[in-house]
Design a protein around this motif. Structure first.
Motif, PDB file in Angstrom:
ATOM      1  N   LEU A  35      21.240  67.958  23.812  1.00 38.57           N
ATOM      2  CA  LEU A  35      19.998  67.234  23.994  1.00 38.57           C
ATOM      3  C   LEU A  35      21.140  65.615  23.999  1.00 38.57           C
ATOM      4  CD1 LEU A  35      18.414  65.495  22.379  1.00 38.57           C
ATOM      5  CD2 LEU A  35      19.058  65.841  20.138  1.00 38.57           C
ATOM      6  N   ASP A  36      22.567  65.190  23.901  1.00 38.13           N
ATOM      7  CA  ASP A  36      23.477  64.557  23.977  1.00 38.13           C
ATOM      8  C   ASP A  36      23.800  64.524  25.946  1.00 38.13           C
ATOM      9  OD1 ASP A  36      24.871  63.969  21.585  1.00 38.13           O
ATOM     10  OD2 ASP A  36      25.428  65.299  21.847  1.00 38.13           O
ATOM     11  N   LEU A  37      22.970  65.118  26.189  1.00 41.25           N
ATOM     12  CA  LEU A  37      23.251  64.914  27.985  1.00 41.25           C
ATOM     13  C   LEU A  37      21.573  64.535  28.356  1.00 41.25           C
ATOM     14  CD1 LEU A  37      25.320  67.902  29.345  1.00 41.25           C
ATOM     15  CD2 LEU A  37      26.105  66.029  28.410  1.00 41.25           C
ATOM     16  N   LEU A  38      20.757  65.034  27.816  1.00 38.76           N
ATOM     17  CA  LEU A  38      19.124  64.736  27.773  1.00 38.76           C
ATOM     18  C   LEU A  38      18.814  63.046  27.243  1.00 38.76           C
ATOM     19  CD1 LEU A  38      17.136  67.916  27.024  1.00 38.76           C
ATOM     20  CD2 LEU A  38      17.457  66.638  28.969  1.00 38.76           C
ATOM     21  N   ILE A  39      20.088  62.247  26.178  1.00 37.49           N
ATOM     22  CA  ILE A  39      19.877  61.872  25.974  1.00 37.49           C
ATOM     23  C   ILE A  39      20.230  60.753  26.672  1.00 37.49           C
ATOM     24  CG2 ILE A  39      20.335  59.751  24.413  1.00 37.49           C
ATOM     25  CD1 ILE A  39      17.975  61.675  23.578  1.00 37.49           C
ATOM     26  N   ASP A  40      21.546  60.802  27.522  1.00 32.38           N
ATOM     27  CA  ASP A  40      22.319  60.180  28.828  1.00 32.38           C
ATOM     28  C   ASP A  40      21.543  59.786  29.856  1.00 32.38           C
ATOM     29  OD1 ASP A  40      24.364  60.185  27.159  1.00 32.38           O
ATOM     30  OD2 ASP A  40      25.566  61.627  28.643  1.00 32.38           O
ATOM     31  N   ARG A  41      21.096  60.856  30.485  1.00 33.12           N
ATOM     32  CA  ARG A  41      19.736  60.774  30.927  1.00 33.12           C
ATOM     33  C   ARG A  41      18.549  59.024  30.943  1.00 33.12           C
ATOM     34  NH1 ARG A  41      19.924  65.090  34.371  1.00 33.12           N
ATOM     35  NH2 ARG A  41      19.090  64.122  36.353  1.00 33.12           N
ATOM     36  N   LEU A  42      18.112  59.351  30.154  1.00 29.03           N
ATOM     37  CA  LEU A  42      16.889  58.444  29.180  1.00 29.03           C
ATOM     38  C   LEU A  42      17.416  56.873  28.717  1.00 29.03           C
ATOM     39  CD1 LEU A  42      15.254  61.088  26.848  1.00 29.03           C
ATOM     40  CD2 LEU A  42      15.028  60.714  29.080  1.00 29.03           C
ATOM     41  N   GLU A  43      18.574  57.168  28.459  1.00 30.64           N
ATOM     42  CA  GLU A  43      18.857  55.736  28.373  1.00 30.64           C
ATOM     43  C   GLU A  43      19.454  54.201  29.043  1.00 30.64           C
ATOM     44  OE1 GLU A  43      22.808  56.055  26.354  1.00 30.64           O
ATOM     45  OE2 GLU A  43      21.934  56.748  23.803  1.00 30.64           O
ATOM     46  N   VAL A  44      19.551  55.079  30.454  1.00 32.34           N
ATOM     47  CA  VAL A  44      19.691  54.541  31.356  1.00 32.34           C
ATOM     48  C   VAL A  44      19.266  53.816  32.600  1.00 32.34           C
ATOM     49  CG1 VAL A  44      21.845  54.777  32.098  1.00 32.34           C
ATOM     50  CG2 VAL A  44      20.331  56.567  33.083  1.00 32.34           C
ATOM     51  N   LEU A  45      17.761  53.853  31.905  1.00 34.10           N
ATOM     52  CA  LEU A  45      16.185  53.971  32.640  1.00 34.10           C
ATOM     53  C   LEU A  45      15.326  52.709  31.820  1.00 34.10           C
ATOM     54  CD1 LEU A  45      14.924  57.611  32.808  1.00 34.10           C
ATOM     55  CD2 LEU A  45      16.232  56.976  34.677  1.00 34.10           C
ATOM     56  N   ASP A 115      15.266  71.877  28.493  1.00 36.31           N
ATOM     57  CA  ASP A 115      16.717  71.006  28.928  1.00 36.31           C
ATOM     58  C   ASP A 115      17.040  71.693  30.102  1.00 36.31           C
ATOM     59  OD1 ASP A 115      18.016  74.294  28.877  1.00 36.31           O
ATOM     60  OD2 ASP A 115      17.132  74.144  26.936  1.00 36.31           O
ATOM     61  N   ASN A 116      16.527  72.135  30.585  1.00 33.37           N
ATOM     62  CA  ASN A 116      16.426  72.270  32.589  1.00 33.37           C
ATOM     63  C   ASN A 116      16.215  71.293  33.857  1.00 33.37           C
ATOM     64  OD1 ASN A 116      13.629  72.921  31.802  1.00 33.37           O
ATOM     65  ND2 ASN A 116      13.483  74.650  32.739  1.00 33.37           N
ATOM     66  N   VAL A 117      15.459  70.239  32.936  1.00 30.80           N
ATOM     67  CA  VAL A 117      15.755  69.363  33.206  1.00 30.80           C
ATOM     68  C   VAL A 117      17.121  68.512  33.864  1.00 30.80           C
ATOM     69  CG1 VAL A 117      13.297  68.746  32.270  1.00 30.80           C
ATOM     70  CG2 VAL A 117      15.469  67.465  31.355  1.00 30.80           C
ATOM     71  N   LEU A 118      18.304  68.520  33.211  1.00 35.84           N
ATOM     72  CA  LEU A 118      19.373  68.012  33.134  1.00 35.84           C
ATOM     73  C   LEU A 118      19.866  68.423  35.046  1.00 35.84           C
ATOM     74  CD1 LEU A 118      21.395  70.008  30.692  1.00 35.84           C
ATOM     75  CD2 LEU A 118      20.863  68.317  30.776  1.00 35.84           C
ATOM     76  N   GLY A 119      19.258  69.374  35.593  1.00 37.03           N
ATOM     77  CA  GLY A 119      19.909  69.116  36.711  1.00 37.03           C
ATOM     78  C   GLY A 119      18.806  68.288  37.981  1.00 37.03           C
ATOM     79  N   PHE A 120      17.680  67.160  37.376  1.00 34.90           N
ATOM     80  CA  PHE A 120      16.778  66.293  38.194  1.00 34.90           C
ATOM     81  C   PHE A 120      17.147  65.237  38.200  1.00 34.90           C
ATOM     82  CE2 PHE A 120      13.808  69.525  37.176  1.00 34.90           C
ATOM     83  CZ  PHE A 120      14.029  70.434  37.635  1.00 34.90           C
TER      84      PHE A 120
END
Length: 251
Positions: A35-45, A115-120
């Motif tokens: 979840l932390d890694l997913l949130i990292d991806r969203l915070e920069v958007l 969570d497989n969206v980590l690679g996108f």
């Protein structure tokens, strides 16, 4: 735009890893969770104004505890869909509709269904969505189709419009989903309740785009990028090892 993370699943293929800890809260990078890694991806958007996480009654307090440690710039809310067992779950589409109705959402919606969206690369898909101004789904090309079991594959025209959606085989040893990311216009959100009222499958997120594209234009984004999959203990261990190696190289 609202980001919605679907975290009400029970990840039965990872049991007993998820006996007491929901899959998104499994650590994969030191003390950092999926979840932390997913949130990292969203915070920069910049487009994302709020992040909603929908989970079940069994894991609600675990997500609340995670939330108490969160110190990021985006507002986050944890929602409990009220279910307490795999048999009573609302399903992916059911949970989306639950959130739309409860929160009276009236904004474009980015749905992270795994969570497989980590690679996108989320930025590219959001830019594409704004460019074409239609609903989008993510489509991943599949090479060894004969070896797979139950993967949704989209047929596209030259303008990237969805012509058809079909279920293909997928290996039982993977949890990779083709439709792991969806971007819906605000005008589409009321159609979720219509889909369910017409007998749509509430537990299969790829079925709603299939129903939707027969009623209005949709676009799909092709990618051949790597998908981080933690659908099995073996894949989870490999992912942890790879992320650990990346962390060491960066250090």
């Amino acid at each position: 735009m609202i980001a919605l993370i679907l975290a009400a699943g029970y990840a039965t293929r990872l049991y007993p890893l998820t006996r007491d800890t929901p899959k998104p809260l499994l650590p994969v990078q030191g003390n950092r969770t999926i979840l932390d890694l997913l949130i990292d991806r969203l915070e920069v958007l910049e487009e994302i104004t709020e992040i909603l996480i929908v989970t079940n009654d069994r894991f609600f307090h675990a997500f609340e505890q995670w939330h108490q440690q969160y110190r990021g710039p985006k507002p986050i809310r944890i929602l409990n869909d009220g279910t307490s067992s795999p048999e009573g779950r609302l399903g992916a589409i059911g949970d989306i509709q639950f959130v739309i109705g409860r929160e009276q959402l009236q904004d474009d919606l980015l749905v992270l269904a795994g969570d497989n969206v980590l690679g996108f690369g989320l930025e590219g898909y959001l830019n594409y969505f704004h460019k074409v101004d239609t609903d989008c789904i993510l489509v991943r090309t599949v090479d060894d189709i004969e070896e797979l079991q139950s993967v949704g594959v989209a047929e596209l025209d030259e303008q990237m419009r969805v012509l058809s959606l079909e279920e293909k085989p997928q290996s039982p040893k993977t949890n990779i989903g083709v439709f792991a990311l969806y971007i819906y216009k605000r005008s589409t959100l009321p159609l979720f309740s219509r889909y369910l009222a017409e007998g749509g499958n509430p537990d299969a997120p790829s079925y709603f785009p299939e129903w939707l594209h027969s009623r209005q234009e949709m676009r799909a984004y092709y990618t051949e990028g790597t998908i981080d999959d933690v659908g099995t203990p073996e894949a989870y261990a490999q992912m942890r090892a790879r992320l650990g190696n990346v962390q060491e190289e960066q250090g």
